[in-house]
Design a protein around this motif. Structure first.
Motif, short mmCIF file in Angstrom:
data_model
loop_
_atom_site.label_atom_id
_atom_site.label_comp_id
_atom_site.label_asym_id
_atom_site.label_seq_id
_atom_site.Cartn_x
_atom_site.Cartn_y
_atom_site.Cartn_z
N PRO A 137 0.81 -1.23 0.00
CA PRO A 137 0.00 0.00 0.00
C PRO A 137 0.84 1.27 0.00
O PRO A 137 0.51 2.25 -0.66
N GLU A 155 2.88 1.63 -3.36
CA GLU A 155 1.97 1.65 -4.50
C GLU A 155 2.18 2.76 -5.52
O GLU A 155 2.13 3.93 -5.21
N GLN A 156 2.37 2.40 -6.75
CA GLN A 156 2.57 3.35 -7.83
C GLN A 156 1.51 3.13 -8.89
O GLN A 156 0.91 2.09 -8.97
N ALA A 157 1.30 4.15 -9.71
CA ALA A 157 0.40 3.98 -10.84
C ALA A 157 1.18 3.32 -11.97
O ALA A 157 1.48 3.93 -12.98
N ARG A 186 -1.45 -0.72 -15.27
CA ARG A 186 -2.68 -1.27 -14.72
C ARG A 186 -2.87 -2.69 -15.25
O ARG A 186 -2.68 -2.93 -16.44
N GLY A 192 -4.21 -8.81 -8.43
CA GLY A 192 -4.99 -7.64 -8.04
C GLY A 192 -5.75 -7.05 -9.21
O GLY A 192 -5.76 -5.84 -9.43
N TYR A 193 -6.39 -7.91 -9.97
CA TYR A 193 -7.11 -7.45 -11.16
C TYR A 193 -8.54 -7.03 -10.83
O TYR A 193 -9.26 -7.74 -10.12
N ALA A 194 -8.94 -5.88 -11.35
CA ALA A 194 -10.35 -5.47 -11.29
C ALA A 194 -10.74 -5.06 -12.70
O ALA A 194 -10.07 -4.22 -13.30
#
Lengths: 365, 365
Positions: free
Chosen positions: A16, A19-21, A24, A67-69
DNA sequence: CTGTTAGCGCTTTCAA
DNA sequence: TTGAAAGCGCTAACAG
């Protein structure tokens, strides 16, 4: 880094704090990692029955690890559904909610949203332009308040092929619409005051564009027709000496603001009809502060019957309209359209009722 | 039909009454009709400067004729922006808005939305699942209320890479959060009652999951720490005879409901601390109806200081928190994230203040 | 100033 | 039970 999958890499660093962008993780990453096609991944999420349970398991497992959404925008582009309805308001959100009426209306709409699995988007003007906001809104349909059927916004809605329902508008037959009996409500409230012997009466009204009664439309027009009817019955008219019309913001703050103007009227009114309880409450509160007794020195009648109206001091005499129902019925009508259901009548008029409490009394009594 | 363009055809039949969900006119239709590329059409709408004014004119003209509106979902898929922020609420929308606190909070958030050209999506559970709602929401970021930082919803938000800000949560340092000084507010309100001589006091509290004080977390925990501190100062504790804790819905209706339970307590309380003004107002109103005088027979202190709290009878003694600011600050923090701006401190604690009005008085006095 | 082209990330026929 | 491939409608390098 043993893996060449960027997806996995981002999962590994999914602390957390760190965490980086990064990249995706998409459906492709999952497909690759799980050794299946995109189709399979899509199925695993949307129609798990069409896959062997092992495959589904494996896919969901990989998805969880990485961690796929699923991207809801991409999904929407395919399905053409957003799972949200909008409520378009011509003013700032803060302004809208400054009148408890709006909160209660939204509450009614919200009941239907919950039943139907929808979110509710409040859509105010975007950088001053309600039109732009209407063009941009990611919704399946919407409810329109405070606008007339000939507004440009309505044209855009039609252009975008979005179902919509209007509230408090003089809409043509083919436009779904929920109204109340404004004429009767207004007539009865003023009649009440007149029967109590008042003849110096101020109307505390919404802000209109023109400020001139002759040009009023919609709700405002119907209510003033009602006032005219009540006055006529008493041998008076809107032009009679003693009858005044003041416009103010439709909120408690508006009522507070209009109070001073009210008190400077000649002759000074012995009673006020407010077009909204919020205004009435603001007036009463200010009267208190100035040591003016309501109803002994000033009778006040409101319109709406908010939840709090019975709890202010004195409890407010007002015209009750079923606010929550209004929202609920509008939302039901809208969702019938959105879901492609047939609705029998697309024009609804809800009843109103004068509720006499303690903020009005006989003149001089 | 002379034209082979389905776009034009739909324009021709664009009579509001006849209107059908035919072939939606897309950027391709416009490009074809105007004899240009999709790019040009896109430019005409988004960067008209990059085209000759004639071309722009022509394109816009065709678009108007065919009733073209760009599809905002497709646009969002490219830009990865929705121009909306969300507010996630763990209950029904109607429930949320049944407490004026929420309306005022939303008003604060709304001020920032208007400044930034954003709409505001209210996101309740979708068919019972707040998680599903969180997965599906078409937003650029969101504000989270009524949830703890370890909630699954927060995990999904992170997974979706959506910036978020929590309100009233015990969030770790790296999570943006807006709180108030719950401890002090609670302590002062109970201290006020104790100093007035009350010893039989009921706490009217929100519904928690467990119903047990020991397991309270977040806001509830901090406030009860405050109550403990006040009680200790008076040589009492939460376990003392005369001190009771009743949970109820956080709304006026909740206050109305809890009134009866309150009156059955032994010994009957002479005072109530409510954790929200809505509850306090419900209690006072019901007391009225039962002929019980507030504050003579029952002192009531609230929490929040709603806009109406000064207008009910008697005006409410309460702990003021800056509700609108809370919403505004949270929204500012969120939009800093969304816009990629740097914000200095991402943890904000707003002050509270005891406001003594008329709903409390000295015991027996 | 304008067009070609390659996606954005997912759903959904259709075929295997 | 699974996969290939064609979009959904738009934006934005990049090339001309």
């Amino acid at each position: 880094m043993l893996s060449k999958s960027p997806g996995q890499e981002s999962a590994v660093t999914a602390d957390p704090a760190t965490e980086q962008a990064q990249h995706r993780v998409t459906i492709n990453d999952i497909a690759r990692q799980a050794g299946v096609s995109k189709t399979a991944v899509s199925f695993a999420f949307n129609m798990p029955g069409r896959l062997s349970s092992e495959t589904t398991e494996r896919i969901l497992d990989v998805a969880r690890r990485l961690g796929y959404a699923p991207n809801p925008i991409a999904r929407s582009l395919n399905t053409s559904r957003t799972n949200a309805i909008g409520i378009i308001v011509p003013q700032d959100i803060a302004d809208a909610f400054s009148n408890p009426f709006f909160s209660q209306l939204v509450g009614g709409i919200g009941q239907v949203c919950s039943d139907e699995g929808m979110s509710l988007m409040v859509i105010p003007p975007m950088r001053g332009s309600l039109l732009d906001a209407t063009y941009a809104a990611l919704i399946d349909g919407c409810i329109v308040t405070g606008l007339e059927p000939r507004d440009e916004v309505v044209r855009v809605l039609r252009q975008r092929n979005l179902p919509f329902v209007m509230i408090d508008a003089d809409a043509p037959e083919y436009v779904a619409c929920v109204n109340i009996n404004d004429f009767e409500g207004a007539r009865q409230s003023l009649q009440h005051l007149l029967r109590l012997g008042h003849r110096d009466i101020a109307i505390a009204s919404f802000e209109s564009f023109s400020g001139k009664v002759e040009t009023y439309t919609g709700t405002l027009k119907h209510r003033f027709d009602g006032y005219r009817a009540a006055l006529k019955e008493a041998g008076l008219s809107l032009q009679s000496r003693g009858i005044h019309n003041l416009e103010c913001k439709c909120s408690i703050a508006g009522g507070i603001e209009v109070y001073n103007r009210l008190m400077q009227l000649v002759p000074r009114p012995t009673a006020v009809v407010a077009l909204s309880d919020a205004i009435a409450i603001g007036i009463i509160e200010t009267a208190h502060q100035h040591g003016l007794n309501v109803p002994a020195q000033l009778s006040v009648v409101g319109f709406d019957d908010l939840e709090v109206s019975k709890m202010v001091r004195p409890p407010l005499t007002t015209v009750r309209q079923p606010i929550k129902d209004k929202g609920r019925r509008a939302a039901e009508l809208l969702l019938d359209s959105v879901r492609g259901r047939f609705s029998l009548s697309r024009h609804i008029v809800l009843p109103v009722e004068l509720v006499v409490r303690k903020s009005t009394q006989r003149l001089g009594g």
